[in-house]
Enzyme design. Structure first.
Site, PDB file in Angstrom:
ATOM      1  N   GLU A 191      14.777  25.910   4.852  1.00 18.83           N
ATOM      2  CA  GLU A 191      15.387  24.539   5.669  1.00 18.83           C
ATOM      3  C   GLU A 191      14.463  24.074   6.592  1.00 18.83           C
ATOM      4  OE1 GLU A 191      17.703  23.402   4.553  1.00 18.83           O
ATOM      5  OE2 GLU A 191      19.576  24.615   4.538  1.00 18.83           O
ATOM      6  N   ASP A 213      15.842  31.187  -5.454  1.00 23.07           N
ATOM      7  CA  ASP A 213      16.669  31.613  -4.325  1.00 23.07           C
ATOM      8  C   ASP A 213      17.953  32.116  -4.818  1.00 23.07           C
ATOM      9  OD1 ASP A 213      17.573  29.171  -5.302  1.00 23.07           O
ATOM     10  OD2 ASP A 213      16.840  28.176  -3.642  1.00 23.07           O
ATOM     11  N   ASP A 273      17.887  17.390   3.382  1.00 25.51           N
ATOM     12  CA  ASP A 273      16.986  17.813   4.414  1.00 25.51           C
ATOM     13  C   ASP A 273      15.556  17.880   4.190  1.00 25.51           C
ATOM     14  OD1 ASP A 273      17.116  20.165   3.463  1.00 25.51           O
ATOM     15  OD2 ASP A 273      18.310  21.151   5.170  1.00 25.51           O
ATOM     16  N   HIS A 331      14.340  20.320   2.139  1.00 30.15           N
ATOM     17  CA  HIS A 331      14.187  21.968   1.767  1.00 30.15           C
ATOM     18  C   HIS A 331      13.765  21.825   0.195  1.00 30.15           C
ATOM     19  CE1 HIS A 331      18.704  22.195   0.850  1.00 30.15           C
ATOM     20  NE2 HIS A 331      18.063  22.304  -0.309  1.00 30.15           N
TER      21      HIS A 331
HETATM   22  P1  PGA Z   1      20.710  19.623  -6.145  1.00 31.51           P
HETATM   23  O1  PGA Z   1      19.869  20.523  -5.168  1.00 31.51           O
HETATM   24  O2  PGA Z   1      19.926  19.753  -7.588  1.00 31.51           O
HETATM   25  O3  PGA Z   1      22.139  20.231  -6.307  1.00 31.51           O
HETATM   26  O4  PGA Z   1      20.774  18.178  -5.670  1.00 31.51           O
HETATM   27  C1  PGA Z   1      18.685  20.597  -4.707  1.00 31.51           C
HETATM   28  C2  PGA Z   1      18.339  21.452  -3.714  1.00 31.51           C
HETATM   29  O5  PGA Z   1      19.214  21.527  -2.659  1.00 31.51           O
HETATM   30  O6  PGA Z   1      17.293  21.966  -3.663  1.00 31.51           O
END
Ligand code: PGA
Length: 241
Positions: free
Chosen positions: A143, A67, A136, A138
């Protein structure tokens, strides 16, 4: 699904790096799907360490990132392009032509998305996809939604994601509201998936994603249907599993 609970973040990172190392040794021209964020940072550090030990050769490996923030160019310090070079690509012998990053800024985003998917297909598909998980549920920037996303999509980031990622920016207002991400369908097409999580804050969502109902409102729950998923968590994130 295999679940590995490790003592701490460092051990989680080492376990994940071991899986990638095994993949690269097994198939020197492996296609890796890579993720950014705090979660995989230690894994990249460990892979660079294995490379420095002359253990690993990335010269034939191809990578595709998962992404990117819409609107951030590759030289922006918070872009995932910048992250990947800083923590990984600049330290290993990967052929620059084999690195694939989603452009955050392009004249024709729709064409750029189509090209990216075509490049994945032309590479023979992703052998091993690394994933983190959002609070959440994702994966990538998919999302919670009404359906599992297909192809490559532009998503509006949830408030919880913007809040979580604001720690990397000087102001919350600077966090882009949109991102480009490989959809759930493309993620599910990877031969193997490695899902990582660390910290107490991820414990509830890990339980819900792995053992709750499979539904697009919890995008990571789709992984329950994948034939080859390895989940690597530290004790805190794995507390409820
Ligand atoms: P993080 O993010 O590794 O910074 O906790 C994970 C994500 O949002 O996929």
């Amino acid at each position: 699904m295999k679940i590995i609970v490790t003592k701490n973040y460092e051990m989680m990172s080492k376990e994940a790096a071991k899986l990638i190392a095994a993949q690269v040794i097994r198939k020197p021209d492996a296609v890796l799907g890579l993720a950014t964020g705090s979660t995989p940072m230690g894994m990249y550090k460990e892979l660079v360490h294995l490379y420095d030990e002359e253990f690993l050769d990335f010269s034939k490996v191809k990578t595709f990132n998962l992404d990117e923030y819409a609107g951030l160019s590759g030289d922006h310090q918070q872009s995932f392009c910048f992250f990947m070079h800083r923590y990984f690509f600049d330290h290993i012998n990967i052929d620059r032509q084999n690195i694939h990053l989603i452009p955050g800024v392009s004249e024709d985003p729709e064409k750029a998305k189509k090209n990216y998917l075509e490049q994945i297909e032309a590479s023979g598909g992703i052998d091993m996809q690394i994933l983190g998980i959002g609070l959440d549920g994702h994966i990538g920037f998919n999302e919670p939604a009404c359906e599992f996303s297909k192809g490559m999509v532009t998503t509006d980031l949830d408030e919880s994601t913007i809040n979580a990622n604001a720690r990397f920016f000087s102001l919350k207002e600077e966090v882009p509201g949109q991102a480009y991400t490989l959809g759930i369908q493309t993620i599910m097409m990877a031969e193997q998936i490695v899902l990582m999580a660390s910290g107490r804050a991820k414990a509830e969502i890990m339980k819900e994603a792995l053992f709750g109902p499979i539904r697009p409102q919890i995008p990571a729950s789709a992984l329950q249907l994948h034939k080859h998923v390895t989940v690597i968590v530290d004790e805190d994130a794995g507390k409820l599993l």
